[in-house]
Motif scaffolding. Structure first.
Motif, PDB file in Angstrom:
ATOM      1  N   ALA A 142       0.840  -1.207   0.000  1.00  0.00           N
ATOM      2  CA  ALA A 142       0.000   0.000   0.000  1.00  0.00           C
ATOM      3  C   ALA A 142       0.870   1.250   0.000  1.00  0.00           C
ATOM      4  CB  ALA A 142      -0.927  -0.012   1.207  1.00  0.00           C
ATOM      5  N   THR A 143       1.940   1.232   0.791  1.00  0.00           N
ATOM      6  CA  THR A 143       2.861   2.363   0.860  1.00  0.00           C
ATOM      7  C   THR A 143       3.548   2.589  -0.481  1.00  0.00           C
ATOM      8  OG1 THR A 143       3.228   2.128   3.240  1.00  0.00           O
ATOM      9  CG2 THR A 143       4.988   3.178   1.959  1.00  0.00           C
ATOM     10  N   ALA A 144       4.014   1.510  -1.112  1.00  0.00           N
ATOM     11  CA  ALA A 144       4.699   1.631  -2.400  1.00  0.00           C
ATOM     12  C   ALA A 144       3.762   2.158  -3.483  1.00  0.00           C
ATOM     13  CB  ALA A 144       5.285   0.280  -2.810  1.00  0.00           C
ATOM     14  N   ARG A 145       2.539   1.682  -3.499  1.00  0.00           N
ATOM     15  CA  ARG A 145       1.572   2.156  -4.495  1.00  0.00           C
ATOM     16  C   ARG A 145       1.323   3.652  -4.350  1.00  0.00           C
ATOM     17  NH1 ARG A 145      -2.803  -1.691  -6.419  1.00  0.00           N
ATOM     18  NH2 ARG A 145      -1.999  -3.816  -6.216  1.00  0.00           N
ATOM     19  N   ASP A 146       1.100   4.095  -3.112  1.00  0.00           N
ATOM     20  CA  ASP A 146       0.811   5.513  -2.896  1.00  0.00           C
ATOM     21  C   ASP A 146       2.043   6.378  -3.122  1.00  0.00           C
ATOM     22  OD1 ASP A 146      -1.826   5.037  -2.392  1.00  0.00           O
ATOM     23  OD2 ASP A 146      -1.681   5.210  -0.220  1.00  0.00           O
ATOM     24  N   ALA A 147       3.230   5.857  -2.800  1.00  0.00           N
ATOM     25  CA  ALA A 147       4.457   6.603  -3.083  1.00  0.00           C
ATOM     26  C   ALA A 147       4.591   6.850  -4.580  1.00  0.00           C
ATOM     27  CB  ALA A 147       5.673   5.836  -2.559  1.00  0.00           C
ATOM     28  N   SER A 148       4.321   5.827  -5.365  1.00  0.00           N
ATOM     29  CA  SER A 148       4.376   5.964  -6.815  1.00  0.00           C
ATOM     30  C   SER A 148       3.353   6.981  -7.308  1.00  0.00           C
ATOM     31  CB  SER A 148       4.141   4.605  -7.471  1.00  0.00           C
ATOM     32  OG  SER A 148       4.161   4.704  -8.876  1.00  0.00           O
ATOM     33  N   THR A 149       2.155   6.921  -6.748  1.00  0.00           N
ATOM     34  CA  THR A 149       1.103   7.862  -7.143  1.00  0.00           C
ATOM     35  C   THR A 149       1.510   9.301  -6.848  1.00  0.00           C
ATOM     36  OG1 THR A 149      -0.617   6.205  -6.776  1.00  0.00           O
ATOM     37  CG2 THR A 149      -1.313   8.504  -6.762  1.00  0.00           C
ATOM     38  N   LEU A 150       2.249   9.502  -5.762  1.00  0.00           N
ATOM     39  CA  LEU A 150       2.710  10.840  -5.394  1.00  0.00           C
ATOM     40  C   LEU A 150       3.922  11.295  -6.207  1.00  0.00           C
ATOM     41  CD1 LEU A 150       2.338  10.638  -1.508  1.00  0.00           C
ATOM     42  CD2 LEU A 150       1.043  12.129  -3.059  1.00  0.00           C
ATOM     43  N   GLY A 151       4.456  10.412  -7.037  1.00  0.00           N
ATOM     44  CA  GLY A 151       5.554  10.794  -7.910  1.00  0.00           C
ATOM     45  C   GLY A 151       6.933  10.414  -7.431  1.00  0.00           C
ATOM     46  N   TYR A 152       7.023   9.643  -6.360  1.00  0.00           N
ATOM     47  CA  TYR A 152       8.333   9.165  -5.911  1.00  0.00           C
ATOM     48  C   TYR A 152       8.844   8.062  -6.832  1.00  0.00           C
ATOM     49  CZ  TYR A 152       7.624  11.476  -1.370  1.00  0.00           C
ATOM     50  OH  TYR A 152       7.418  12.398  -0.371  1.00  0.00           O
ATOM     51  N   ARG A 153      10.134   8.049  -7.057  1.00  0.00           N
ATOM     52  CA  ARG A 153      10.785   6.904  -7.692  1.00  0.00           C
ATOM     53  C   ARG A 153      10.790   5.810  -6.631  1.00  0.00           C
ATOM     54  NH1 ARG A 153      15.951   7.655  -8.389  1.00  0.00           N
ATOM     55  NH2 ARG A 153      16.314   6.885 -10.505  1.00  0.00           N
ATOM     56  N   THR A 154       9.990   4.780  -6.846  1.00  0.00           N
ATOM     57  CA  THR A 154       9.712   3.794  -5.793  1.00  0.00           C
ATOM     58  C   THR A 154      10.412   2.481  -6.088  1.00  0.00           C
ATOM     59  OG1 THR A 154       7.553   4.829  -5.422  1.00  0.00           O
ATOM     60  CG2 THR A 154       7.857   2.599  -4.577  1.00  0.00           C
ATOM     61  N   ILE A 155      11.181   2.011  -5.089  1.00  0.00           N
ATOM     62  CA  ILE A 155      11.890   0.744  -5.234  1.00  0.00           C
ATOM     63  C   ILE A 155      11.543  -0.148  -4.050  1.00  0.00           C
ATOM     64  CG2 ILE A 155      14.141  -0.389  -5.410  1.00  0.00           C
ATOM     65  CD1 ILE A 155      15.253   2.277  -6.505  1.00  0.00           C
ATOM     66  N   MET A 156      11.020  -1.314  -4.348  1.00  0.00           N
ATOM     67  CA  MET A 156      10.713  -2.309  -3.326  1.00  0.00           C
ATOM     68  C   MET A 156      11.976  -3.155  -3.106  1.00  0.00           C
ATOM     69  SD  MET A 156       7.573  -2.766  -2.007  1.00  0.00           S
ATOM     70  CE  MET A 156       6.588  -4.011  -1.158  1.00  0.00           C
ATOM     71  N   VAL A 157      12.406  -3.285  -1.852  1.00  0.00           N
ATOM     72  CA  VAL A 157      13.621  -4.045  -1.562  1.00  0.00           C
ATOM     73  C   VAL A 157      13.228  -5.509  -1.370  1.00  0.00           C
ATOM     74  CG1 VAL A 157      15.726  -4.146  -0.209  1.00  0.00           C
ATOM     75  CG2 VAL A 157      14.477  -1.980  -0.382  1.00  0.00           C
ATOM     76  N   ALA A 158      13.566  -6.343  -2.330  1.00  0.00           N
ATOM     77  CA  ALA A 158      13.048  -7.710  -2.390  1.00  0.00           C
ATOM     78  C   ALA A 158      13.338  -8.516  -1.136  1.00  0.00           C
ATOM     79  CB  ALA A 158      13.617  -8.429  -3.617  1.00  0.00           C
TER      80      ALA A 158
END
Length: 200
Positions: A142-158
């Motif tokens: 949920a955090t990653a999705r919203d970060a992307s929506t806000l325009g952050y370059r979003t990287i999930m650390v596997a």
């Protein structure tokens, strides 16, 4: 990879819900602690930010009571523990005075009105977030999705995200990689941070 480089000073490691309630009963969550510590240390040394996000107690609502039932609703309402946000971070995590400590009252740390994280990161001119923590397929996704929506370059650390099952983590990583950001390992990101920091 979607993002081939990053600027450490404009990058934040966002660590979601690594508190006793979620770590005590989950071997996967305990297993990611060394990777979170390694990445936090590398990013701090390179001038980046580390943000620890913990659950805040929420006001009971008819919807949550109906959805979860009274016992589970009460359990999750108090899942963040007691004390300051820093005191509630899992004891084996290496926190620092310069880090950010925030509470959230929604699954996502970027949902408007439920967490001050976005505003705090904007004050530091952050444009890239590395998402880690637990549960990968709930609050971290949920955090990653919203970060992307806000325009952050979003990287999930596997290997710094934990779910209850491997298939849940893998589904989340697939979803983020396909639609919302990038997915990298801790080792990849430590190398990227080091290379970017040492570049002229």
């Amino acid at each position: 990879h979607a993002f081939a480089s990053l600027t450490p000073a404009r990058t934040a490691l966002v660590v979601i819900d690594l508190v006793a309630f979620f770590v005590n009963e989950n071997d996967y969550a305990r297993g990611i602690v060394p990777n979170v510590n390694r990445l936090a240390d590398a990013l701090r040394q390179a001038g980046g930010a580390v943000a620890w996000v913990v659950p805040a107690p929420w006001e009971p609502s008819a919807m949550k009571l109906e959805l979860l039932g009274p016992r589970i609703e009460a359990l999750y309402r108090d899942s963040g523990g007691i004390g300051t946000p820093r005191e509630r971070v899992w004891m084996e995590l290496d926190t620092a005075d310069i880090d950010l400590y925030v509470e959230k009252t929604a699954s996502s740390a970027f949902f408007p009105g439920h967490c001050p994280l976005h505003e705090r990161l904007q004050e530091r001119d952050i444009d890239t977030v590395l998402v880690s923590g637990t549960l990968a397929n709930v609050c971290c996704e949920a955090t990653a999705r919203d970060a992307s929506t806000l325009g952050y370059r979003t990287i999930m650390v596997a290997d710094a995200n934990a779910a209850r099952r491997d298939q849940d983590l893998n589904a989340t990583l697939y979803t983020i990689y396909r639609s919302y950001g990038d997915v990298r390992t801790t080792a990849d990101l430590v190398t990227l941070v080091s290379q970017s920091h040492s570049a002229p």
